[in-house]
Enzyme design. Sequence first.
Site: not given
Length: 324
Positions: A134, A138
């Site tokens: 994740y 990002k």
Amino acid sequence: MRILVTGGSGFIGSHLIDRLLARGNEILNVDIKAPIFRHQVPLWHQTDILDLAELTRAFGEFEPQAVMHLAAKADVKARTWEDYASIFRGTQNVLAAIDAVPSVQRLLNVSTQLVIGPEYRPRSLLDFKPYTLYGEAKAFAEGAVLQWQSPVHWTTVRPATIWGPHNHFLVDGIWRYLANGAYLHPNGKQPVMRAYGYVENTAEQMIGLLEAAPSLTYRQTYYAADAVMDSAIWCDAFAMALRGKPAKRIPIPALKAAGLLGDAASKVGKRLPMDSGRALRMTESYPVPYEPTLKLLGPPPVTFEDGVRASVAWLKAGAPAHAD
């Protein structure tokens, strides 16, 4: 101000929209999911951020002056890069949609602290050390914004551990274990320091960054957090409020052994509450440099104690998924 919010139906986005409305802004929420708060349904435009044509159409019809980009699959346990297409491809789509709409003057890109792992000190905005897949997605999205050739004023904000009412990730995780006395906090020689942010304070910080003087926020990155504190203090506050006792403690060697047991169970198709990854996250300090945010915007409006009371009241009401 006319503000388009992507991902406004989520935990942070829902609180953010309420704070924006309280300031008299005109809001459009672009999200694939319906809002948490029913009174926000009239502001919702159901759109998949991966559908560039529809996304651009929504931008063009609303003609926003500012965009607050939160849309993302916020599941740190997803296992493939494509699981995070809403982050890396979605951010590219948002930038393309902004390019097609001359009304947009400012962009607030909402990232995560996970683009920089625990206790790593980056040398520049381009120095990423992602923590989890994740965080990698990002970091890719932040890079896309950094390389974006546009006159639009942009600022990136990296939320820390954000908590408060309507955070169902915490309901299904640590809050449930704290409530039934099953949570075991690591008992080590040194405190585990974490950066936390109460959701309403986080929303205020995001709005503050959007509205701040351009000279202070142009192409800059800030963190959203209230304080860095011993995680035991945070856990004990909820344990005391939920069951009248502080959280139980476990020696770190025993916690790591439980993590190895969980790893072995996962290999045979069984999932235990603990694995090595979770044990590591529970024992690693994870401070972030949030002080520039407080210097720019001032202290957050909601105290830690009031935030705990509001969260516990919501939990004791059954943690409803939707609210009026």
